[in-house]
Write a protein that holds these residues in place. Structure first.
Motif, PDB file in Angstrom:
ATOM      1  N   TYR A 100      38.581 -14.164  26.730  1.00  0.00           N
ATOM      2  CA  TYR A 100      37.884 -13.490  27.822  1.00  0.00           C
ATOM      3  C   TYR A 100      36.815 -12.588  27.238  1.00  0.00           C
ATOM      4  O   TYR A 100      37.109 -11.561  26.646  1.00  0.00           O
ATOM      5  CB  TYR A 100      38.857 -12.674  28.668  1.00  0.00           C
ATOM      6  CG  TYR A 100      38.162 -11.878  29.753  1.00  0.00           C
ATOM      7  CD1 TYR A 100      37.554 -12.514  30.829  1.00  0.00           C
ATOM      8  CD2 TYR A 100      38.099 -10.488  29.694  1.00  0.00           C
ATOM      9  CE1 TYR A 100      36.902 -11.800  31.811  1.00  0.00           C
ATOM     10  CE2 TYR A 100      37.448  -9.761  30.682  1.00  0.00           C
ATOM     11  CZ  TYR A 100      36.859 -10.417  31.744  1.00  0.00           C
ATOM     12  OH  TYR A 100      36.215  -9.708  32.709  1.00  0.00           O
ATOM     13  N   VAL A 101      35.567 -13.022  27.357  1.00  0.00           N
ATOM     14  CA  VAL A 101      34.416 -12.205  26.980  1.00  0.00           C
ATOM     15  C   VAL A 101      33.658 -11.901  28.266  1.00  0.00           C
ATOM     16  O   VAL A 101      33.068 -12.810  28.859  1.00  0.00           O
ATOM     17  CB  VAL A 101      33.502 -12.924  25.975  1.00  0.00           C
ATOM     18  CG1 VAL A 101      32.308 -12.041  25.623  1.00  0.00           C
ATOM     19  CG2 VAL A 101      34.270 -13.294  24.724  1.00  0.00           C
ATOM     20  N   PRO A 102      33.689 -10.664  28.733  1.00  0.00           N
ATOM     21  CA  PRO A 102      33.077 -10.347  30.029  1.00  0.00           C
ATOM     22  C   PRO A 102      31.629 -10.815  30.110  1.00  0.00           C
ATOM     23  O   PRO A 102      30.854 -10.648  29.174  1.00  0.00           O
ATOM     24  CB  PRO A 102      33.175  -8.812  30.095  1.00  0.00           C
ATOM     25  CG  PRO A 102      34.311  -8.461  29.186  1.00  0.00           C
ATOM     26  CD  PRO A 102      34.276  -9.482  28.082  1.00  0.00           C
ATOM     27  N   ASN A 103      31.319 -11.440  31.232  1.00  0.00           N
ATOM     28  CA  ASN A 103      29.947 -11.838  31.565  1.00  0.00           C
ATOM     29  C   ASN A 103      29.384 -12.931  30.670  1.00  0.00           C
ATOM     30  O   ASN A 103      28.163 -13.136  30.661  1.00  0.00           O
ATOM     31  CB  ASN A 103      29.002 -10.633  31.535  1.00  0.00           C
ATOM     32  CG  ASN A 103      29.458  -9.520  32.455  1.00  0.00           C
ATOM     33  OD1 ASN A 103      29.911  -9.776  33.563  1.00  0.00           O
ATOM     34  ND2 ASN A 103      29.368  -8.296  31.982  1.00  0.00           N
ATOM     35  N   PHE A 104      30.233 -13.622  29.902  1.00  0.00           N
ATOM     36  CA  PHE A 104      29.689 -14.725  29.116  1.00  0.00           C
ATOM     37  C   PHE A 104      30.640 -15.907  28.974  1.00  0.00           C
ATOM     38  O   PHE A 104      30.309 -17.023  29.338  1.00  0.00           O
ATOM     39  CB  PHE A 104      29.245 -14.258  27.730  1.00  0.00           C
ATOM     40  CG  PHE A 104      28.402 -15.294  27.024  1.00  0.00           C
ATOM     41  CD1 PHE A 104      27.034 -15.343  27.211  1.00  0.00           C
ATOM     42  CD2 PHE A 104      28.990 -16.248  26.214  1.00  0.00           C
ATOM     43  CE1 PHE A 104      26.258 -16.323  26.608  1.00  0.00           C
ATOM     44  CE2 PHE A 104      28.236 -17.230  25.606  1.00  0.00           C
ATOM     45  CZ  PHE A 104      26.861 -17.267  25.797  1.00  0.00           C
ATOM     46  N   GLU A 137      36.194  -4.454  18.152  1.00  0.00           N
ATOM     47  CA  GLU A 137      36.302  -5.900  18.304  1.00  0.00           C
ATOM     48  C   GLU A 137      34.893  -6.445  18.511  1.00  0.00           C
ATOM     49  O   GLU A 137      34.176  -6.010  19.421  1.00  0.00           O
ATOM     50  CB  GLU A 137      37.181  -6.222  19.510  1.00  0.00           C
ATOM     51  CG  GLU A 137      37.533  -7.688  19.676  1.00  0.00           C
ATOM     52  CD  GLU A 137      38.548  -7.889  20.790  1.00  0.00           C
ATOM     53  OE1 GLU A 137      39.721  -8.167  20.494  1.00  0.00           O
ATOM     54  OE2 GLU A 137      38.154  -7.750  21.972  1.00  0.00           O
ATOM     55  N   TYR A 138      34.488  -7.389  17.653  1.00  0.00           N
ATOM     56  CA  TYR A 138      33.142  -7.948  17.700  1.00  0.00           C
ATOM     57  C   TYR A 138      33.204  -9.402  18.173  1.00  0.00           C
ATOM     58  O   TYR A 138      34.024 -10.183  17.678  1.00  0.00           O
ATOM     59  CB  TYR A 138      32.478  -7.897  16.328  1.00  0.00           C
ATOM     60  CG  TYR A 138      32.275  -6.511  15.785  1.00  0.00           C
ATOM     61  CD1 TYR A 138      31.109  -5.801  16.040  1.00  0.00           C
ATOM     62  CD2 TYR A 138      33.259  -5.891  15.019  1.00  0.00           C
ATOM     63  CE1 TYR A 138      30.915  -4.519  15.545  1.00  0.00           C
ATOM     64  CE2 TYR A 138      33.089  -4.607  14.512  1.00  0.00           C
ATOM     65  CZ  TYR A 138      31.903  -3.926  14.779  1.00  0.00           C
ATOM     66  OH  TYR A 138      31.731  -2.650  14.289  1.00  0.00           O
ATOM     67  N   MET A 139      32.345  -9.743  19.123  1.00  0.00           N
ATOM     68  CA  MET A 139      32.301 -11.096  19.648  1.00  0.00           C
ATOM     69  C   MET A 139      30.863 -11.614  19.608  1.00  0.00           C
ATOM     70  O   MET A 139      29.939 -10.917  20.038  1.00  0.00           O
ATOM     71  CB  MET A 139      32.803 -11.137  21.089  1.00  0.00           C
ATOM     72  CG  MET A 139      34.137 -10.441  21.302  1.00  0.00           C
ATOM     73  SD  MET A 139      34.592 -10.367  23.055  1.00  0.00           S
ATOM     74  CE  MET A 139      35.977  -9.226  22.981  1.00  0.00           C
ATOM     75  N   ILE A 140      30.692 -12.813  19.083  1.00  0.00           N
ATOM     76  CA  ILE A 140      29.388 -13.479  19.091  1.00  0.00           C
ATOM     77  C   ILE A 140      29.565 -14.811  19.805  1.00  0.00           C
ATOM     78  O   ILE A 140      30.372 -15.642  19.399  1.00  0.00           O
ATOM     79  CB  ILE A 140      28.846 -13.689  17.665  1.00  0.00           C
ATOM     80  CG1 ILE A 140      28.658 -12.345  16.953  1.00  0.00           C
ATOM     81  CG2 ILE A 140      27.536 -14.465  17.709  1.00  0.00           C
ATOM     82  CD1 ILE A 140      28.172 -12.477  15.532  1.00  0.00           C
ATOM     83  N   CYS A 141      28.821 -15.001  20.898  1.00  0.00           N
ATOM     84  CA  CYS A 141      28.948 -16.195  21.717  1.00  0.00           C
ATOM     85  C   CYS A 141      27.663 -16.999  21.687  1.00  0.00           C
ATOM     86  O   CYS A 141      26.572 -16.444  21.601  1.00  0.00           O
ATOM     87  CB  CYS A 141      29.264 -15.816  23.168  1.00  0.00           C
ATOM     88  SG  CYS A 141      30.626 -14.646  23.351  1.00  0.00           S
ATOM     89  N   ARG A 142      27.822 -18.303  21.781  1.00  0.00           N
ATOM     90  CA  ARG A 142      26.650 -19.183  21.905  1.00  0.00           C
ATOM     91  C   ARG A 142      27.017 -20.321  22.840  1.00  0.00           C
ATOM     92  O   ARG A 142      28.196 -20.710  22.940  1.00  0.00           O
ATOM     93  CB  ARG A 142      26.215 -19.725  20.545  1.00  0.00           C
ATOM     94  CG  ARG A 142      27.285 -20.493  19.801  1.00  0.00           C
ATOM     95  CD  ARG A 142      26.735 -21.101  18.514  1.00  0.00           C
ATOM     96  NE  ARG A 142      26.095 -20.102  17.696  1.00  0.00           N
ATOM     97  CZ  ARG A 142      26.744 -19.357  16.797  1.00  0.00           C
ATOM     98  NH1 ARG A 142      28.056 -19.483  16.653  1.00  0.00           N
ATOM     99  NH2 ARG A 142      26.104 -18.484  16.066  1.00  0.00           N
ATOM    100  N   ALA A 143      26.024 -20.839  23.525  1.00  0.00           N
ATOM    101  CA  ALA A 143      26.272 -21.935  24.454  1.00  0.00           C
ATOM    102  C   ALA A 143      26.626 -23.191  23.674  1.00  0.00           C
ATOM    103  O   ALA A 143      26.091 -23.456  22.605  1.00  0.00           O
ATOM    104  CB  ALA A 143      25.046 -22.182  25.319  1.00  0.00           C
TER     105      ALA A 143
END
Length: 389
Positions: A119-123, A217-223
């Protein structure tokens, strides 16, 4: 005439709310979802069918710039898992169910390449849930129940360097020596992380303003997939603070007048409590769509002899896993390693529902499992015999 509102009670019991896949998506053999769906009727009802459905969905949400300060919100959902158990199929006539307790066990092997619950808010979100449906006659409301469960991925194997103490030490600007030590790099939900901080000043003209410690907590998201062709491929970064503290009294002993040859060491043991919820603390993850990491950061604010303020910064990465087992399991977890049997599982559930919320004793579990094996296995009508033991 059948009442519009039924007093029937539906429950979904699973062997574990947090399923664990061992190894990467390439090497993992997956995991097994097991459980029992129960239906308690106090009066007769007519039903069309009884089914249990399993859903796994990935949702990617992003904002695409349209120029002139305008943005457009996109959302793409993808099904990653679907399965249906039919316990009572539809027929030409309605099924009449008399008052009583009805139980239906289910089991499914889940593939090892499934994405972890995230769960990454808004992504980016990945969620798995079960949905029980008791379909009633026309114009009668169906009975529905949802239950969410979590899928995590565990490192395989836990190499020795992960289990050894972690430390960083150095000298800063010829003014102090520092050492920060953790007992291990691997932690899990509910753990307490004891951090030992040792600072040795090399000059008496140094004063401490404060020492701060933060877990982030670090999160990196990509499509990924088809979304990558629409979305700007620039990764989106997201972070949150899980713990933060500041000590304004650290190092005050150095403010006292002392001889130049006196040895001074500032020492502190800071404990960081990790959240117990998988929503409040996510495991480390790395796949084509997301990467999640955790770091503990330290800032030592210092006042030099000329009044100038300096900051010593240090960071230690840690790994959050679904489980952290380096030895024998605790007693509370030992019963989970016994061979699974739906009847024995139901018996333990009924023990808990009848006012015994504590875990069963080891001997009672062995006796129950022995009885299950002897009857090879018992029918559901024989379960009260298990409970009475």
């Amino acid at each position: 005439m059948e009442r519009l509102r039924s007093s029937a009670k539906v429950k979904i019991h699973v062997e574990s709310d947090n399923l664990i896949m061992y190894g990467s998506a390439v090497e993992s053999a997956g995991c097994v979802l097991r459980g029992v769906m129960s239906l308690k009727l106090q009066e007769p009802i007519k039903v069309k069918s009884i089914v249990l459905e399993l859903f796994g969905k990935m949702a990617v949400t992003w904002t695409e710039g349209l120029g002139n300060g305008h943005d457009r919100l996109f959302r793409e959902e993808k099904s990653v898992l679907n399965h249906t158990w039919t316990f009572l199929p539809k027929e030409a006539k309605l099924h009449l169910m008399n008052p009583g307790d009805y139980t239906y066990d289910f089991e499914l092997v889940l593939p090892g390449d499934l994405p972890e619950s995230t769960y990454v808010p808004n992504f980016y979100t990945v969620q798995y849930h079960l949905k029980a449906t008791i379909e009633r006659s026309t114009f009668m409301p169906n009975l529905n129940l949802r239950k969410i469960f979590h899928i995590s991925r565990q490192l395989l194997p836990l190499t020795p360097d992960f289990l050894e103490p972690v430390a960083i030490s150095n000298q800063w600007s010829n003014k102090l020596d520092y050492e920060i030590t953790l007992p291990s790099k691997i932690y899990t939900h509910g753990d307490q992380i004891p951090i030992t901080i040792r600072i040795t000043p090399l000059t008496n003209t140094l004063r401490v303003r404060h020492l701060s410690c933060t877990l982030k907590e670090y999160m990196i998201c990509r499509a990924a997939g088809s979304a990558a062709g629409i979305l700007n491929t620039r990764p989106r970064a997201h972070g949150r603070v899980l713990f933060s503290t500041r000590d304004d009294k650290f190092g005050r002993t150095n403010n006292a007048t002392s001889q130049a040859d006196n040895f001074i060491e500032w020492t502190k043991v800071q404990t960081i409590p990790l959240p117990t919820s998988v929503q409040d603390l996510q495991c480390d993850i790395q796949n084509e769509a997301i990467r999640i990491r955790h770091k503990i950061k330290f800032v030592l604010s210092l006042i030099n002899a000329d009044g100038h303020v300096s900051e010593l910064r240090a960071a230690l990465p840690i790994t959050i896993c679904a489980i952290n087992k380096t030895g024998l399991p605790a007693y509370e977890e030992a019963w989970r390693s016994l061979p699974y049997d739906p009847a024995a599982f139901l018996a333990l559930l009924y023990q808990s529902n009848n006012g015994n919320p504590t875990l069963p004793s080891y001997n009672s579990i062995v006796d129950n499992c022995s009885l299950v094996a002897a009857n090879n296995p018992p029918t559901y009508d024989e379960i009260p015999c298990l409970i009475s033991r």
